[in-house]
Design a protein around this motif. Structure first.
Motif, PDB file in Angstrom:
ATOM      1  N   VAL A   1       0.824  -1.213   0.000  1.00  0.00           N
ATOM      2  CA  VAL A   1       0.000   0.000   0.000  1.00  0.00           C
ATOM      3  C   VAL A   1       0.857   1.263   0.000  1.00  0.00           C
ATOM      4  O   VAL A   1       0.382   2.344  -0.320  1.00  0.00           O
ATOM      5  CB  VAL A   1      -0.967   0.022   1.208  1.00  0.00           C
ATOM      6  CG1 VAL A   1      -1.904  -1.162   1.164  1.00  0.00           C
ATOM      7  CG2 VAL A   1      -0.227   0.101   2.526  1.00  0.00           C
ATOM      8  N   LEU A   2       2.146   1.114   0.343  1.00  0.00           N
ATOM      9  CA  LEU A   2       3.005   2.307   0.345  1.00  0.00           C
ATOM     10  C   LEU A   2       3.232   2.807  -1.083  1.00  0.00           C
ATOM     11  O   LEU A   2       3.564   3.964  -1.313  1.00  0.00           O
ATOM     12  CB  LEU A   2       4.353   1.988   0.997  1.00  0.00           C
ATOM     13  CG  LEU A   2       4.309   1.609   2.475  1.00  0.00           C
ATOM     14  CD1 LEU A   2       5.711   1.292   3.005  1.00  0.00           C
ATOM     15  CD2 LEU A   2       3.650   2.698   3.311  1.00  0.00           C
ATOM     16  N   GLU A   3       3.025   1.898  -2.046  1.00  0.00           N
ATOM     17  CA  GLU A   3       3.249   2.304  -3.440  1.00  0.00           C
ATOM     18  C   GLU A   3       1.945   2.503  -4.189  1.00  0.00           C
ATOM     19  O   GLU A   3       1.923   2.641  -5.398  1.00  0.00           O
ATOM     20  CB  GLU A   3       4.080   1.217  -4.143  1.00  0.00           C
ATOM     21  CG  GLU A   3       5.473   1.164  -3.517  1.00  0.00           C
ATOM     22  CD  GLU A   3       6.465   0.409  -4.370  1.00  0.00           C
ATOM     23  OE1 GLU A   3       6.009  -0.262  -5.328  1.00  0.00           O
ATOM     24  OE2 GLU A   3       7.652   0.484  -4.065  1.00  0.00           O
ATOM     25  N   ASP A   4       0.846   2.518  -3.435  1.00  0.00           N
ATOM     26  CA  ASP A   4      -0.455   2.635  -4.100  1.00  0.00           C
ATOM     27  C   ASP A   4      -1.420   3.339  -3.154  1.00  0.00           C
ATOM     28  O   ASP A   4      -2.198   2.720  -2.445  1.00  0.00           O
ATOM     29  CB  ASP A   4      -0.957   1.234  -4.461  1.00  0.00           C
ATOM     30  CG  ASP A   4      -2.118   1.313  -5.446  1.00  0.00           C
ATOM     31  OD1 ASP A   4      -2.907   2.297  -5.323  1.00  0.00           O
ATOM     32  OD2 ASP A   4      -2.264   0.414  -6.277  1.00  0.00           O
ATOM     33  N   GLU A   5      -1.343   4.673  -3.160  1.00  0.00           N
ATOM     34  CA  GLU A   5      -2.122   5.478  -2.214  1.00  0.00           C
ATOM     35  C   GLU A   5      -3.629   5.218  -2.355  1.00  0.00           C
ATOM     36  O   GLU A   5      -4.371   5.187  -1.380  1.00  0.00           O
ATOM     37  CB  GLU A   5      -1.809   6.967  -2.457  1.00  0.00           C
ATOM     38  CG  GLU A   5      -2.230   7.889  -1.337  1.00  0.00           C
ATOM     39  CD  GLU A   5      -1.887   7.417   0.074  1.00  0.00           C
ATOM     40  OE1 GLU A   5      -0.754   6.964   0.300  1.00  0.00           O
ATOM     41  OE2 GLU A   5      -2.801   7.434   0.935  1.00  0.00           O
ATOM     42  N   GLU A   6      -4.047   4.978  -3.611  1.00  0.00           N
ATOM     43  CA  GLU A   6      -5.468   4.760  -3.874  1.00  0.00           C
ATOM     44  C   GLU A   6      -5.966   3.520  -3.114  1.00  0.00           C
ATOM     45  O   GLU A   6      -6.998   3.528  -2.450  1.00  0.00           O
ATOM     46  CB  GLU A   6      -5.641   4.548  -5.389  1.00  0.00           C
ATOM     47  CG  GLU A   6      -6.993   4.951  -5.930  1.00  0.00           C
ATOM     48  CD  GLU A   6      -7.141   4.591  -7.406  1.00  0.00           C
ATOM     49  OE1 GLU A   6      -6.624   3.546  -7.839  1.00  0.00           O
ATOM     50  OE2 GLU A   6      -7.770   5.383  -8.111  1.00  0.00           O
ATOM     51  N   ILE A   7      -5.163   2.443  -3.214  1.00  0.00           N
ATOM     52  CA  ILE A   7      -5.546   1.197  -2.523  1.00  0.00           C
ATOM     53  C   ILE A   7      -5.419   1.398  -1.011  1.00  0.00           C
ATOM     54  O   ILE A   7      -6.242   0.941  -0.227  1.00  0.00           O
ATOM     55  CB  ILE A   7      -4.655   0.033  -2.991  1.00  0.00           C
ATOM     56  CG1 ILE A   7      -4.913  -0.318  -4.447  1.00  0.00           C
ATOM     57  CG2 ILE A   7      -4.837  -1.200  -2.096  1.00  0.00           C
ATOM     58  CD1 ILE A   7      -6.047  -1.275  -4.719  1.00  0.00           C
ATOM     59  N   ARG A   8      -4.376   2.133  -0.591  1.00  0.00           N
ATOM     60  CA  ARG A   8      -4.127   2.328   0.840  1.00  0.00           C
ATOM     61  C   ARG A   8      -5.363   2.909   1.524  1.00  0.00           C
ATOM     62  O   ARG A   8      -5.785   2.425   2.577  1.00  0.00           O
ATOM     63  CB  ARG A   8      -2.947   3.280   1.039  1.00  0.00           C
ATOM     64  CG  ARG A   8      -2.615   3.493   2.530  1.00  0.00           C
ATOM     65  CD  ARG A   8      -1.387   4.328   2.693  1.00  0.00           C
ATOM     66  NE  ARG A   8      -0.947   4.340   4.102  1.00  0.00           N
ATOM     67  CZ  ARG A   8       0.232   4.795   4.505  1.00  0.00           C
ATOM     68  NH1 ARG A   8       1.109   5.228   3.607  1.00  0.00           N
ATOM     69  NH2 ARG A   8       0.577   4.788   5.773  1.00  0.00           N
ATOM     70  N   SER A   9      -5.992   3.934   0.910  1.00  0.00           N
ATOM     71  CA  SER A   9      -7.196   4.498   1.560  1.00  0.00           C
ATOM     72  C   SER A   9      -8.427   3.684   1.173  1.00  0.00           C
ATOM     73  O   SER A   9      -9.314   3.458   2.007  1.00  0.00           O
ATOM     74  CB  SER A   9      -7.355   5.965   1.184  1.00  0.00           C
ATOM     75  OG  SER A   9      -7.257   6.093  -0.205  1.00  0.00           O
ATOM     76  N   GLY A  10      -8.442   3.194  -0.057  1.00  0.00           N
ATOM     77  CA  GLY A  10      -9.618   2.457  -0.534  1.00  0.00           C
ATOM     78  C   GLY A  10      -9.896   1.199   0.268  1.00  0.00           C
ATOM     79  O   GLY A  10     -11.044   0.894   0.612  1.00  0.00           O
ATOM     80  N   ILE A  11      -8.836   0.473   0.611  1.00  0.00           N
ATOM     81  CA  ILE A  11      -9.047  -0.806   1.314  1.00  0.00           C
ATOM     82  C   ILE A  11      -9.594  -0.559   2.726  1.00  0.00           C
ATOM     83  O   ILE A  11     -10.355  -1.366   3.268  1.00  0.00           O
ATOM     84  CB  ILE A  11      -7.757  -1.657   1.348  1.00  0.00           C
ATOM     85  CG1 ILE A  11      -8.034  -3.102   1.766  1.00  0.00           C
ATOM     86  CG2 ILE A  11      -6.685  -1.029   2.260  1.00  0.00           C
ATOM     87  CD1 ILE A  11      -8.970  -3.854   0.853  1.00  0.00           C
ATOM     88  N   LYS A  12      -9.252   0.591   3.286  1.00  0.00           N
ATOM     89  CA  LYS A  12      -9.742   0.875   4.654  1.00  0.00           C
ATOM     90  C   LYS A  12     -11.248   1.093   4.634  1.00  0.00           C
ATOM     91  O   LYS A  12     -11.975   0.663   5.531  1.00  0.00           O
ATOM     92  CB  LYS A  12      -9.012   2.098   5.219  1.00  0.00           C
ATOM     93  CG  LYS A  12      -7.539   1.801   5.497  1.00  0.00           C
ATOM     94  CD  LYS A  12      -6.772   3.017   5.975  1.00  0.00           C
ATOM     95  CE  LYS A  12      -5.306   2.677   6.204  1.00  0.00           C
ATOM     96  NZ  LYS A  12      -4.493   3.856   6.535  1.00  0.00           N
ATOM     97  N   GLU A  13     -11.716   1.752   3.541  1.00  0.00           N
ATOM     98  CA  GLU A  13     -13.160   1.956   3.411  1.00  0.00           C
ATOM     99  C   GLU A  13     -13.845   0.630   3.068  1.00  0.00           C
ATOM    100  O   GLU A  13     -14.868   0.256   3.638  1.00  0.00           O
ATOM    101  CB  GLU A  13     -13.472   2.954   2.265  1.00  0.00           C
ATOM    102  CG  GLU A  13     -12.809   4.307   2.384  1.00  0.00           C
ATOM    103  CD  GLU A  13     -13.181   5.061   3.647  1.00  0.00           C
ATOM    104  OE1 GLU A  13     -14.345   4.912   4.092  1.00  0.00           O
ATOM    105  OE2 GLU A  13     -12.294   5.728   4.225  1.00  0.00           O
ATOM    106  N   TYR A  14     -13.189  -0.094   2.158  1.00  0.00           N
ATOM    107  CA  TYR A  14     -13.786  -1.315   1.565  1.00  0.00           C
ATOM    108  C   TYR A  14     -14.275  -2.284   2.644  1.00  0.00           C
ATOM    109  O   TYR A  14     -15.388  -2.769   2.631  1.00  0.00           O
ATOM    110  CB  TYR A  14     -12.726  -1.988   0.691  1.00  0.00           C
ATOM    111  CG  TYR A  14     -13.204  -3.190  -0.094  1.00  0.00           C
ATOM    112  CD1 TYR A  14     -13.077  -4.479   0.427  1.00  0.00           C
ATOM    113  CD2 TYR A  14     -13.793  -3.048  -1.350  1.00  0.00           C
ATOM    114  CE1 TYR A  14     -13.513  -5.590  -0.285  1.00  0.00           C
ATOM    115  CE2 TYR A  14     -14.225  -4.154  -2.074  1.00  0.00           C
ATOM    116  CZ  TYR A  14     -14.076  -5.417  -1.529  1.00  0.00           C
ATOM    117  OH  TYR A  14     -14.500  -6.522  -2.227  1.00  0.00           O
TER     118      TYR A  14
END
Lengths: 74, 101
Positions: free
Chosen positions: B52-65
């Motif tokens: 997730v350090l290389e993919d900010e979109e996934i880093r926040s997205g997965i927390k919501e998901y």
């Protein structure tokens, strides 16, 4: 944020519960909570409930390493 | 469905075991992510690591998901298992090994 801060906030949210907070560096925290309010919740749901208490601090990153151990208090 | 959720769904569809973590399984960048990796490596299961350090979109997205605000997070068969603390608990009880059979 210190272990004391976490404890105070948790004691307010979880009255009559067994709570202890441990941290060696005030960055990584280990929290143990035994509470009646976990009745009927899965482990994931229990953890989600506790983390909601710190949703702001988790979002800002003020708190990022939180290891939880939760148990339903009979 | 927003694009981030589509990307996450694809990752979960394509891989039985997915660990969203900081760093990679060979170079974990945070204590809890390292602990999560070593548990899975010790069990000997292949898993897809998502840095997730290389993919900010996934880093926040997965927390919501999955309504789970911390990293690492483990998914098995598209279901959220939890963070490194739940993984350790299940590993010690043998529940995680069972789930991964």
């Amino acid at each position: 944020m210190t272990a004391k801060d976490l404890l105070t906030k948790l004691e307010k949210e979880y009255p009559q519960s067994i709570i202890n907070v441990h941290s060696e560096d005030d960055v990584h925290f280990e929290v143990y909570i035994e509470s009646i309010s976990f009745k009927g919740l899965t482990r994931v749901e229990q953890h989600q409930q506790v983390m909601k208490v710190f949703s702001e601090e988790l979002k800002t990153g003020e708190l990022h390493a939180l290891a939880l151990k939760t148990k339903e208090k009979k | 469905m927003n694009p981030v959720n589509e990307r996450i769904n694809k990752l979960l569809d394509d891989n039985k075991v997915v660990l969203f973590m900081k760093g990679t399984q060979n170079f974990p960048m945070c204590g809890f992510s390292a602990r999560a990796c070593s548990i899975l490596q010790d069990i000997g299961v292949n898993f897809q690591d998502v840095n997730v350090l290389e993919d900010e979109e996934i880093r926040s997205g997965i927390k919501e998901y999955g309504n789970w605000p911390t990293i690492p997070q483990l998914y098995i068969n598209k279901k959220l298992v939890g963070g490194s603390d739940i993984m350790m608990e299940m590993y010690e009880s043998g529940e995680l090994q069972e789930l991964l059979k």
